[in-house]
Design a protein around this motif. Sequence first.
Motif, PDB file in Angstrom:
ATOM      1  N   ARG A  21     -13.224   0.811  -1.113  1.00 35.51           N
ATOM      2  CA  ARG A  21     -12.960   2.538  -1.201  1.00 35.51           C
ATOM      3  C   ARG A  21     -13.415   3.381  -2.418  1.00 35.51           C
ATOM      4  O   ARG A  21     -13.398   3.530  -3.437  1.00 35.51           O
ATOM      5  CB  ARG A  21     -11.680   2.685  -1.403  1.00 35.51           C
ATOM      6  N   THR A  53      -8.992  -5.487   3.588  1.00 34.86           N
ATOM      7  CA  THR A  53      -9.796  -4.648   2.936  1.00 34.86           C
ATOM      8  C   THR A  53     -11.624  -4.916   2.489  1.00 34.86           C
ATOM      9  O   THR A  53     -11.738  -5.501   1.736  1.00 34.86           O
ATOM     10  CB  THR A  53      -9.485  -3.881   1.444  1.00 34.86           C
ATOM     11  N   ARG A  77       0.752  -1.322   0.230  1.00 32.71           N
ATOM     12  CA  ARG A  77       0.296  -0.070   0.122  1.00 32.71           C
ATOM     13  C   ARG A  77       1.217   1.616   0.263  1.00 32.71           C
ATOM     14  O   ARG A  77       0.093   2.412  -1.237  1.00 32.71           O
ATOM     15  CB  ARG A  77      -1.501   0.063   1.588  1.00 32.71           C
ATOM     16  N   GLU A  89      -8.961  -3.466  -3.486  1.00 26.73           N
ATOM     17  CA  GLU A  89      -9.186  -2.074  -3.040  1.00 26.73           C
ATOM     18  C   GLU A  89     -10.796  -1.594  -3.758  1.00 26.73           C
ATOM     19  O   GLU A  89     -11.236  -0.867  -2.483  1.00 26.73           O
ATOM     20  CB  GLU A  89      -7.872  -1.461  -2.355  1.00 26.73           C
TER      21      GLU A  89
END
Length: 226
Positions: A151, A147, A101, A217
């Motif tokens: 997002r 995750t 990340r 993600e």
Amino acid sequence: MTNIRVLIADDQVMVRQGFTVLLDAEPGIEVVGQAVDGADAVAKAAELRPDVVLMDIRMPGLGGIEATRRLTEPPASPDADVRVLILTTFDLDEYVYEALRAGASGFLLKDASAAELAHAVRVVATGDALLAPAVTRRLITEFARLTRVPRAPLKDRVGGLTERETEVLSLIAQGLSNAEIAGRLVVAEQTVKTHVGRILTKLALRDRTQAAVFAYESGLVRPAGR
């Protein structure tokens, strides 16, 4: 062809020296320096301009994750483009997820052979394929399990891709190489390379490893069983 310039960052002198000997024996690869911790790695990277930094995660002072983040942030100079290859003892070390990340391009186990080490450096230097696909698939899948909720800003960015680019991105996230994607989609490998280049440009990503992480993600790809 110029050599791939490598900086080795590890707090263990035997690791640094061992990797230096192995890499210096490889054609087309040159170890330009060693760093004893993350802060030293950041400073020497600015001075020596390596193409690849072999970065240990657990080091005293500034650790490998923060050092990776600092090295992979948008450079002040347009010609500064270093890629980070994380060194780890365990193939599913929880810290590796954070390193990816933070901007790392891949990872390598410290017990890798000389051939695996050299191959990893070359792969990361070119950004041409995922590093150690069989292991990387497990790594990114496990990373994605951490995750739980996609997002939203990332989901919005996926919308800028064409249908075929979205398809290629999902296959990248599954660890497929360009040749494998070409076979799956029944297109030329050069066509796949073009799609990959456009995906990286549109999503402002550095390489395929970052594209794979992005796919998970953003919720575009879900790990098996979810």
